[in-house]
Design an enzyme around this catalytic site. Structure first.
Site, short mmCIF file in Angstrom:
data_model
loop_
_atom_site.label_atom_id
_atom_site.label_comp_id
_atom_site.label_asym_id
_atom_site.label_seq_id
_atom_site.Cartn_x
_atom_site.Cartn_y
_atom_site.Cartn_z
N PRO A 1 0.84 -1.21 0.00
CA PRO A 1 0.00 0.00 0.00
C PRO A 1 0.87 1.26 0.00
O PRO A 1 1.76 1.40 0.82
CB PRO A 1 -0.79 -0.12 1.31
N GLU A 2 0.64 2.12 -0.95
CA GLU A 2 1.32 3.40 -0.98
C GLU A 2 0.32 4.48 -0.51
O GLU A 2 -0.80 4.17 -0.15
CB GLU A 2 1.86 3.68 -2.38
#
Ligand SMILES: [Zn+2]
Length: 271
Positions: free
Chosen positions: A2-3
């Site tokens: 997840p960014e």
């Protein structure tokens, strides 16, 4: 992994189930996350109303009158809203139970995520205190980026991925923004003129905003669901496209490694 856009999308997805509600209980099943979940956190959070769920870089801040808890999704973490009576699965490491008979459940197969206590000044927590401006915030401008790069020999890609310079620009978005700005990822940060830095700052904001928008539209339901992370397929122009044709000029996209991270770029379009 997840960014920032996934973290922001997660925040938007679960905030309605937390803000204005009261935490009835925190249930921790496995304390062994990236850092151990502090003993006693259950007591601190139990009975607290949630004033806000905010975000700083890739950290979610669960704000209560007693102080804030800090959640990081790590490499494989995700959160979803489930009914109070739904049995936990194997990687469901903690639950935030609210007075709406719902659970905000944290799932993380690789356990690089975290749940920490940050007290009443969360932004001064050691993990947050040194962070640069938010890329989508008003302080992140082309002028700032240019100033921050002056005299720096580090490559521009490593410069924008340095969280002390700007918080939360991960590998995918650094690659994409540099491609969109036509800047070679190996160029020294100190050797880029102001107008190109202004363009780069705009493209960083644009790639992140586009991804958040797309996350909002293709978002799986945060309520219920199968526990799979809510990461979404983005429209990527250069990332992970080595030897495929550049979308601008049709020459093959190149792949190199910088700071142990994969870099994708077009040698013809990026200077
Ligand atoms: Zn090209």
């Amino acid at each position: 992994m997840p960014e920032l856009p996934e973290v922001e999308t997660t925040r938007r997805g679960i905030a309605p189930a937390l803000e204005g509600r009261t935490i009835v209980a925190l249930v921790v099943r496995d304390r062994r996350l990236r850092w151990p979940v502090p003993v006693g956190l259950e007591k601190r959070l139990g009975g607290q109303p949630v004033s806000q769920l905010t975000r700083r870089a890739k950290y979610l801040l669960l704000e209560t009158p007693a102080g804030s808890a800090m959640i990081h999704l790590g490499m494989s973490g995700s959160m979803r809203i489930v009914p109070e009576n739904e049995a936990p699965g194997k990687h469901d490491h903690f639950d935030i139970v609210t007075n709406a008979a719902e659970i905000i459940r944290f799932n993380d197969p690789r356990r690089f995520g975290s749940l920490l206590w940050a007290g009443s000044n969360p932004l001064e927590h050691p993990l947050l205190a040194e962070l640069g401006p938010e890329p989508l915030g008003a302080d992140f401008t082309g002028d700032y980026l240019w100033q921050s790069g002056r005299g720096r020999k580090a490559s521009i890609k490593q410069h924008i991925m340095n969280s002390k310079i700007v918080a939360g620009v991960g590998n995918i978005y650094a690659n994409e923004a540099l491609f969109r700005a036509g800047i070679h990822p190996m160029r020294a940060a100190g050797r880029i003129a102001l107008p190109r830095m202004q363009l780069l700052a705009e493209e960083i904001r644009a790639v992140l905003s586009d991804a958040i928008k797309q996350g909002g539209t293709t978002l799986r339901d945060y309520r219920g669901g199968d526990g799979k992370p809510g990461y979404f397929k983005q429209q990527l122009l250069v990332y992970d496209r080595s030897n495929q044709r550049c979308t601008k000029c049709s020459k093959p996209v190149k792949r190199i490694v910088q700071g142990q991270r994969a870099t994708y770029y077009c040698g013809n379009c990026q200077h």
